[in-house]
Write an enzyme that holds these catalytic residues in place. Structure first.
Site, PDB file in Angstrom:
ATOM      1  N   LEU A  59       0.803  -1.213   0.000  1.00  0.00           N
ATOM      2  CA  LEU A  59       0.000   0.000   0.000  1.00  0.00           C
ATOM      3  C   LEU A  59       0.840   1.269   0.000  1.00  0.00           C
ATOM      4  CD1 LEU A  59      -2.799  -0.939   2.570  1.00  0.00           C
ATOM      5  CD2 LEU A  59      -3.009  -0.784   0.084  1.00  0.00           C
ATOM      6  N   GLY A  62       7.605   4.497   3.593  1.00  0.00           N
ATOM      7  CA  GLY A  62       8.107   5.725   4.185  1.00  0.00           C
ATOM      8  C   GLY A  62       9.472   5.498   4.798  1.00  0.00           C
ATOM      9  N   SER A  65       8.795   2.858   7.760  1.00  0.00           N
ATOM     10  CA  SER A  65       7.967   1.659   7.626  1.00  0.00           C
ATOM     11  C   SER A  65       7.519   1.456   6.186  1.00  0.00           C
ATOM     12  CB  SER A  65       6.728   1.772   8.531  1.00  0.00           C
ATOM     13  OG  SER A  65       5.891   2.844   8.081  1.00  0.00           O
ATOM     14  N   THR A  66       6.977   0.256   5.952  1.00  0.00           N
ATOM     15  CA  THR A  66       6.196  -0.018   4.752  1.00  0.00           C
ATOM     16  C   THR A  66       4.816  -0.484   5.204  1.00  0.00           C
ATOM     17  OG1 THR A  66       7.113  -2.268   4.667  1.00  0.00           O
ATOM     18  CG2 THR A  66       8.136  -0.593   3.250  1.00  0.00           C
ATOM     19  N   VAL A  67       3.804  -0.279   4.363  1.00  0.00           N
ATOM     20  CA  VAL A  67       2.423  -0.616   4.728  1.00  0.00           C
ATOM     21  C   VAL A  67       1.864  -1.563   3.675  1.00  0.00           C
ATOM     22  CG1 VAL A  67       0.136   0.272   5.288  1.00  0.00           C
ATOM     23  CG2 VAL A  67       2.166   1.652   5.824  1.00  0.00           C
ATOM     24  N   LYS A  82       1.347  -2.412   9.071  1.00  0.00           N
ATOM     25  CA  LYS A  82       2.473  -1.485   9.009  1.00  0.00           C
ATOM     26  C   LYS A  82       3.692  -2.159   9.623  1.00  0.00           C
ATOM     27  CE  LYS A  82       3.381   3.402  10.034  1.00  0.00           C
ATOM     28  NZ  LYS A  82       2.780   4.628  10.622  1.00  0.00           N
ATOM     29  N   ASP A 182       1.660  16.023  12.971  1.00  0.00           N
ATOM     30  CA  ASP A 182       1.860  15.717  11.540  1.00  0.00           C
ATOM     31  C   ASP A 182       0.532  15.747  10.796  1.00  0.00           C
ATOM     32  OD1 ASP A 182       3.320  15.127   9.272  1.00  0.00           O
ATOM     33  OD2 ASP A 182       3.317  12.972   9.614  1.00  0.00           O
TER      34      ASP A 182
END
Length: 388
Positions: A59, A62, A65-67, A82, A182
């Site tokens: 999905l 970053g 992380s990856t999602v 995540k 954020d």
């Protein structure tokens, strides 16, 4: 291997047909300046994590992380997983969610935060990876704006979104004691499509882009902080940074109030409020502050006294030192393309939030019950605004 507790069988994927790319060609997380391959978990499509969650597709990605789009094999529902990079120590987002979930409150704002369903750790070749399992949501508000004609909505369309966000912030600030830090359109996710249940089968509604009905939910607490602590860290996306963050002063809940105004502007205007780039196209604090002076006027003495860095931009009398040119623009001139009723009321509301001194900014509840924000809302009682 099938687990006796699963209610869904794992999907079977055909052997991958992989095109070998030029290793000098960087894609996705590889393009990030801080990317180190050993920090990311080397996941493969179809892998089952924690004997429960099968990874189906990627999905997003970053710095931390990856999602992944996943299937909960135990509860037969789709989720978002995540996977954090290694070396995170205590996971800040998990700590924040533990605080939020520990609060016993019927505050309506709690309902509009993306739910954390589960968490666990997995071991990769280079260490431990914390994994958070969230409810699956739809596209982000930033993606929605890309498909919106003119990349902007009307002031009437803006109000329900901002009302709900202010209700969420009132919960976070006054009940959970959390600062998000954020707030931006990409962290407001629209609901996922709801399945339509019939007597003999389930029919899923077609949707492209995938989204359901309702207003966006607030997500991504990876940079959130506890409001009980004192903070000086550098936070917020560059164009969204509050002035106290720019001058490296202490900051608190009111950085979120500044960000609400920035989000509101991005919803109704196709152009960002702050450019902040110098002649070389690099984001520069001097240009950022020069633009704020043009929009808000010179900061009061109390703000300049917050940090010794102020002396780099203003002299003792508060005059701009000219380290970057002050652009010839105002909020009114930048708002020329905004559509909807009572633009003057919107700009007045915006100026309430965009104050140099954080203590001069209103609370989330004060902004919610502003006269302009309440226009067009039929209320039976004051509490109904939190449900709008």
């Amino acid at each position: 291997m099938f687990s006796s507790q699963w209610t869904s069988s794992p999907r079977k994927f055909p052997p991958p047909s992989i095109d070998v790319l030029d290793p000098s060609l960087k894609i996705e997380e590889e393009t990030l300046p801080t990317y180190r391959p050993e920090k990311y978990y080397p996941i493969y499509q179809g892998e089952v994590l924690h004997d429960r969650y099968q990874v189906l597709a990627k999905l997003g990605y970053g710095v931390t992380s990856t999602v992944w789009f996943g299937l909960d094999l135990l509860d037969s529902k789709y989720v978002a997983v995540k996977i954090y990079v290694t070396g995170q120590g205590r996971n800040r987002e998990l700590d924040i969610y533990n605080r939020i979930n520990s609060v016993e409150s019927d505050h309506p704002g709690k309902r509009f935060i993306r739910r954390l369903l589960d968490h666990f750790s997995i071991t990769g070749p280079h260490g431990q990876h914390v994994c958070l399992v969230h409810e699956l949501l739809g596209i982000s508000s930033s993606e929605l704006m890309e498909w919106t004609p003119g990349h902007a909505m009307t002031l009437e369309d803006l109000k329900p979104v901002i009302r709900q966000l202010l209700v969420v912030l009132d919960f976070l600030h006054s009940v959970a004691r959390v600062i998000h830090t954020d707030l931006q359109l990409k962290n407001l996710l629209l609901p996922a499509p709801e399945p339509k249940a019939l007597s003999s089968r389930t029919i899923y509604l077609s949707s492209f882009p995938p989204t359901g009905r309702g207003l966006p939910l607030l997500c991504d607490f990876g940079e959130a902080r506890f409001g009980d602590d004192e903070h000086h860290e550098d936070i917020m996306p560059n164009p969204y940074r509050a002035p106290e963050v720019i001058i490296r002063s202490s900051w608190d809940y009111k950085v979120d109030i500044w960000n609400v105004a920035m989000i509101a502007w991005d919803i109704v205007s196709p152009c960002t409020l702050i450019n902040g780039k110098n002649q070389d196209g690099v984001f520069d604090d001097r240009n950022h502050l020069a633009e704020l002076v043009a929009l808000l006027g010179s900061p009061p003495p109390h703000f300049r006294q917050r940090s010794h860095l102020s002396s780099a931009f203003w002299d003792e009398s508060g005059s701009w030192k000219g380290s970057a040119p002050i652009p010839d623009q105002t909020l009114e001139s930048l708002a020329s393309n905004i559509t909807g009723e009572d633009k003057e009321g919107f700009l007045r509301w915006l100026r309430r939030a965009l104050r140099w001194n954080p203590e001069d900014r209103p609370t989330a509840l004060d902004l919610l019950y502003d006269e302009w924000m309440m226009q067009g809302l039929k209320m039976r009682g004051k509490g109904d605004a939190a449900k709008a």
